[in-house]
Design an enzyme around this catalytic site. Structure first.
Site, PDB file in Angstrom:
ATOM      1  CE  LYS A 288      -2.897   5.977  -1.379  1.00 19.24           C
ATOM      2  NZ  LYS A 288      -4.036   6.864  -1.925  1.00 19.24           N
TER       3      LYS A 288
ATOM      4  CE1 TYR B 139      -3.327   2.988   0.915  1.00 24.22           C
ATOM      5  CE2 TYR B 139      -1.954   3.313   2.517  1.00 24.22           C
ATOM      6  CZ  TYR B 139      -3.095   3.663   1.893  1.00 24.22           C
ATOM      7  OH  TYR B 139      -3.797   4.869   2.084  1.00 24.22           O
TER       8      TYR B 139
ATOM      9  CB  ILE C  93     -13.477  11.415   9.287  1.00 27.90           C
ATOM     10  CG1 ILE C  93     -14.154  11.571   7.998  1.00 27.90           C
ATOM     11  CG2 ILE C  93     -14.668  11.729  10.351  1.00 27.90           C
ATOM     12  CD1 ILE C  93     -13.245  11.071   6.834  1.00 27.90           C
TER      13      ILE C  93
END
Length: 284
Positions: free
Chosen positions: A106, A102, A168
C-alpha cells in the site's frame, strides 16, 4: 441515483480501464489484496500483493489520466503508519513504518501513484483508514463476531488497550467528501470514527447488539489470553484486535468540516445485530 456497472476483466489493462472510466470526474480506488490465501510460498504471495496493490493501482491511475478524470482518491491503510501505537495517536506526519506485505505494498502504491501524477492536472488524495467494520464485514472482525455470538462467557474484561476503527457508513461518507471537497487536493489523511474504544467495551457493545447483554464478562489476565491465542496460532490476530492502535483523524475533519454520520456505538451494535440476523437466517 442509479449505478452503471462497467466490468473490466483485468485491473492492469489500462486501455480497458480508460474506456470504463470515460465520462467520470473522479476515481476512488479501493481494490486490493489484503490477505495471504492458503499455503502460498512467501515469494509468490509477495508478488501477488505487488500485482494487486501496486501494479493495479498504478494502472488505474494511468487509466484515469487517459479518461480525463480530475481527481484520484487512493484508499490506502493505516498499516502504512505501523501496526501499533504506544500511548500516542498516529498522524499524517509520522514516518511510514509498514510491517506486512499488505501495508508495504500500500505504501509502494501511494509512492508510485504520487510520482506518476507529478506534473499532471489530475489531483491525488490518499486516505488511510484503520480496520473497517459493518454488516457482512470479512476477516478478523467477522471472526470476532463469531466468537461473541458463541462463547458462553466473554473473557475479555481486562483488555483495555484502545483502538480506532471506522464503520462502513462513515468510510463511504468520508470518501464522498474526499472526492468532492476542493481542499483535499494533494493531501493525505488518516480516517476514523473519531472515537477510540478499548476491547472490553467493544465486546460489550457487540454482545448487546446480538441480544446477549446478559452474558457474563470475565477479566481474564491479558497475558493468559495472549498465550492461548499463541497456542492456537492466532498471536498476530490477537495483537491486531486487542493491541493499541489509535488514529488522529482531526486533520480531515478540520480540512473539510466532515463529521462521522454514525456514532461508533451505534455502528458496532448495528454490525452485531446484522451478524445475528444472518446467522438466524441460515438456520431457517
Amino acid at each position: 441515483m442509479g449505478v452503471e456497472v462497467r466490468p473490466v476483466a483485468d485491473y492492469t489493462d489500462v486501455a480497458a480501464m480508460a474506456r470504463a472510466l470515460q465520462g467520470s470526474l473522479a476515481v476512488v480506488h479501493l481494490a486490493a489484496r489484503a490477505h495471504v490465501l492458503g499455503a502460498e510460498p512467501p515469494q509468490e504471495a509477495l508478488l501477488a500483493f505487488e500485482r494487486a496493490n501496486v501494479d493495479a493501482a498504478l494502472a488505474c491511475a494511468e487509466a484515469a489520466l487517459q479518461a480525463g478524470c480530475r481527481r484520484f482518491v487512493l484508499v490506502s491503510s493505516i498499516g502504512v503508519n505501523g501496526q501499533a501505537t504506544q500511548g500516542q495517536h498516529f498522524t499524517e506526519d509520522d514516518e511510514p513504518s509498514p510491517q506486512e506485505p499488505y501495508a508495504c505494498t500500500k505504501w509502494q502504491a501511494e509512492s508510485a501513484v504520487a510520482e506518476r501524477l507529478v506534473g499532471t492536472k489530475m489531483e491525488l488524495v490518499v486516505v488511510r483508514p484503520p480496520l473497517v467494520y459493518g454488516p457482512g464485514c470479512p476477516g478478523n472482525f467477522r471472526a470476532l463476531l463469531g466468537l461473541v455470538s458463541r462463547l458462553p462467557v466473554l473473557p475479555f474484561g481486562a483488555l483495555r488497550a484502545r483502538r480506532s476503527y471506522i464503520g462502513i457508513d462513515n468510510l463511504c461518507s468520508a470518501l464522498e467528501t474526499a472526492t468532492l471537497h476542493p481542499s483535499c487536493a494533494g493531501r493525505r489523511f488518516l480516517l476514523s470514527d473519531g472515537e477510540d474504544i478499548d476491547f472490553a467495551s467493544l465486546i460489550r457493545l457487540l454482545a448487546n447488539g446480538m441480544g446477549r447483554a446478559h452474558i457474563p464478562q470475565w477479566a481474564v489476565p491479558p497475558i493468559l489470553l495472549q498465550s492461548l491465542a499463541t497456542l492456537a496460532g492466532r498471536r498476530d490476530t490477537f495483537a491486531k484486535l486487542c493491541g493499541e492502535l489509535r488514529v488522529d483523524s482531526r486533520a480531515f475533519r478540520q480540512c473539510t468540516g466532515w463529521e462521522p454520520p454514525v456514532a461508533l456505538s451505534h455502528g458496532l451494535m448495528k454490525t452485531a445485530a446484522a451478524h445475528r440476523e444472518a446467522a438466524l437466517f441460515k438456520l431457517l
